[in-house]
Motif scaffolding. Structure first.
Motif, short mmCIF file in Angstrom:
data_model
loop_
_atom_site.label_atom_id
_atom_site.label_comp_id
_atom_site.label_asym_id
_atom_site.label_seq_id
_atom_site.Cartn_x
_atom_site.Cartn_y
_atom_site.Cartn_z
N GLY A 1 35.16 -18.50 49.53
CA GLY A 1 33.91 -18.28 48.82
C GLY A 1 32.77 -19.09 49.41
O GLY A 1 31.64 -18.60 49.56
N ILE A 2 33.07 -20.34 49.77
CA ILE A 2 32.06 -21.19 50.39
C ILE A 2 31.69 -20.66 51.77
O ILE A 2 30.53 -20.71 52.20
CB ILE A 2 32.58 -22.64 50.48
N LEU A 3 32.67 -20.12 52.47
CA LEU A 3 32.41 -19.52 53.78
C LEU A 3 31.39 -18.38 53.66
O LEU A 3 30.47 -18.28 54.48
CB LEU A 3 33.72 -19.00 54.36
N GLU A 4 31.55 -17.55 52.66
CA GLU A 4 30.59 -16.45 52.46
C GLU A 4 29.19 -16.98 52.21
O GLU A 4 28.20 -16.44 52.73
CB GLU A 4 31.05 -15.57 51.29
N HIS A 5 29.11 -18.03 51.42
CA HIS A 5 27.82 -18.66 51.16
C HIS A 5 27.22 -19.21 52.44
O HIS A 5 26.02 -19.03 52.72
CB HIS A 5 27.99 -19.78 50.13
N THR A 6 28.04 -19.89 53.25
CA THR A 6 27.57 -20.46 54.52
C THR A 6 27.06 -19.37 55.45
O THR A 6 26.02 -19.50 56.10
CB THR A 6 28.71 -21.24 55.21
N GLU A 7 27.80 -18.28 55.52
CA GLU A 7 27.41 -17.17 56.39
C GLU A 7 26.07 -16.58 55.97
O GLU A 7 25.25 -16.18 56.82
CB GLU A 7 28.50 -16.09 56.36
N ALA A 8 25.83 -16.54 54.66
CA ALA A 8 24.58 -15.96 54.15
C ALA A 8 23.38 -16.88 54.31
O ALA A 8 22.24 -16.44 54.18
CB ALA A 8 24.75 -15.60 52.68
N MET A 9 23.62 -18.14 54.61
CA MET A 9 22.52 -19.10 54.70
C MET A 9 21.62 -18.84 55.90
O MET A 9 20.41 -19.08 55.83
CB MET A 9 23.08 -20.53 54.78
N LYS A 10 22.18 -18.35 56.99
CA LYS A 10 21.38 -18.19 58.20
C LYS A 10 20.55 -16.91 58.14
O LYS A 10 21.10 -15.81 58.08
CB LYS A 10 22.25 -18.15 59.45
N PRO A 11 19.22 -17.03 58.20
CA PRO A 11 18.39 -15.83 58.28
C PRO A 11 18.56 -15.16 59.64
O PRO A 11 18.79 -15.82 60.65
CB PRO A 11 16.97 -16.36 58.09
N LYS A 12 18.44 -13.84 59.67
CA LYS A 12 18.68 -13.11 60.91
C LYS A 12 17.59 -13.34 61.96
O LYS A 12 17.85 -13.25 63.16
CB LYS A 12 18.79 -11.61 60.61
N ASP A 13 16.38 -13.61 61.51
CA ASP A 13 15.26 -13.61 62.44
C ASP A 13 14.61 -14.97 62.63
O ASP A 13 13.47 -15.06 63.10
CB ASP A 13 14.20 -12.62 61.94
N LYS A 14 15.30 -16.07 62.28
CA LYS A 14 14.71 -17.40 62.40
C LYS A 14 15.70 -18.37 63.04
O LYS A 14 16.91 -18.26 62.83
CB LYS A 14 14.29 -17.92 61.03
#
Length: 363
Positions: free
Chosen positions: A103-116
């Motif tokens: 679950g934390i992994l999913e959160h970590t993955e979502a933290m990075k914006p695609k264009d920044k």
């Protein structure tokens, strides 16, 4: 002025708050955005280049509750990221395998914006026991702009990625003022062992050992300050439990200090002390930064790894062996456990090598 979103552990932990302080003071011409409890305005009242968005306001709590129910966590933070030029995640033990690691992994993955650009600074990796944990994070790390680890062990795990680097702990870059007056006082930074599963049986042993060490130093003429770095993680409770064990005839020479939002007061206490008994990782680092002899009590491999990296040869203990440590041995470390960290101070600047280039190019 460019805007950079900060991802950090914002639960009033001294070490993590110092990460934010060092980062913001290094780049006075950058506007940093911090989504955190409103009391952080007090913590960083002297820093002018942070824009705060209170995570504990009534409106934000309501919105976050609604979106949690809908399965869209962290929506406010992600909206803030869209208005920034880059993201910096800064922190130490960010990647520890726990029961809910997927679950934390999913959160970590979502933290990075695609264009920044996304910079991960100051971290270590582990402990972990599952190869899937390691491989999953390795895939996420591939997409980061820059990753700088704080210990050789963690760097070695990912050194085949072309975006990873190594530098000494960020807090070695803390700006320190010359403290003329050194008090006849020692600092003992304490933890509540049992909040960590692998130390669940050690509260009584640890508290009694710290009590014995405190009494020995008092008998030698010292004052003792029991210091809490993070109330949420049980440090304050540990201080109170230890004080309760100290007989009344010694208690007049025992002080209690709780870090909450008072960064400068806490740093001054450490800077003016004679010696540090360090259970908290960053009490060890701060002791070295302020040129104090340090006796480490190891509760995590992250401490061992850094001690190896800096070449620390002094006496120390871990929780498995703490019961056998004699207070007089700890006392002797005042003369034996000094460490010159001038090289580490210089190398710690390497954490900001890539971020320097990015910010100075676009400002």
């Amino acid at each position: 002025m460019k805007r950079v979103m900060i991802y950090a552990y914002t639960q009033f932990n001294l070490g993590d708050d110092l990460f934010i302080k060092v980062l913001c003071e290094r780049y006075p011409n950058t506007n940093f955005v911090l989504y955190a409890p409103s009391r952080y305005k007090i913590t960083f009242k002297e820093i002018n280049n942070i824009t705060f968005y209170p995570s504990d306001s009534i409106i934000n709590r309501g919105v976050n509750y609604l979106f949690r129910k809908l399965g869209l966590n962290e929506v406010i933070r992600r909206i803030l990221v869209r208005r920034c030029n880059a993201v910096v995640q800064i922190g130490g033990s960010l990647f520890i395998q726990g029961e809910n690691w997927k679950g934390i992994l999913e959160h970590t993955e979502a933290m990075k914006p695609k264009d920044k650009p996304f910079y991960l600074l100051g971290t270590n990796f582990g402990p972990y026991s599952n190869s899937d944990f390691y491989e999953s994070y390795k895939e996420i790390f591939r997409n980061y702009t820059d990753i700088c680890f704080r210990d050789q062990y963690s760097y070695n795990l990912f050194k085949d990625l072309n975006n990873t680097r190594l530098a000494d702990d960020v807090i070695f870059q803390l700006k320190t003022q010359q403290i003329r007056k050194q008090e006849n006082n020692i600092i003992i930074s304490v933890i509540k062992p049992s909040i960590r599963e692998h130390l669940s049986q050690y509260d009584e042993i640890y508290y009694n050992k710290i009590k014995d060490i405190a009494i020995y130093f008092i008998e030698k003429g010292y004052y003792v300050t029991l210091m809490s770095f993070c109330e949420l993680e049980g440090d304050k409770e540990a201080v109170e439990n230890i004080v309760d064990l100290i007989p009344s005839e010694f208690s007049v020479r025992v002080k209690k200090h709780y870090y909450t939002t008072n960064i400068e007061d806490t740093l001054n206490l450490i800077a003016q002390s004679s010696f540090i008994v360090a259970t908290r990782f960053h009490s060890m680092i701060l002791g070295w930064v302020f040129n104090k002899p340090v006796f480490p009590i190891i509760y995590s491999e992250k401490m061992t790894n850094v001690m190896k990296d800096v070449g620390f040869k002094g006496l120390f203990t871990d929780f498995k062996n703490i019961n056998s440590v004699k207070p007089e041995q700890v006392f002797e470390c005042i003369q034996m456990n000094l460490l010159d960290v001038s090289k580490q101070v210089k190398r710690a600047e390497g954490h900001f090598e890539k971020l320097d280039k990015y910010l100075y190019e676009i400002e």
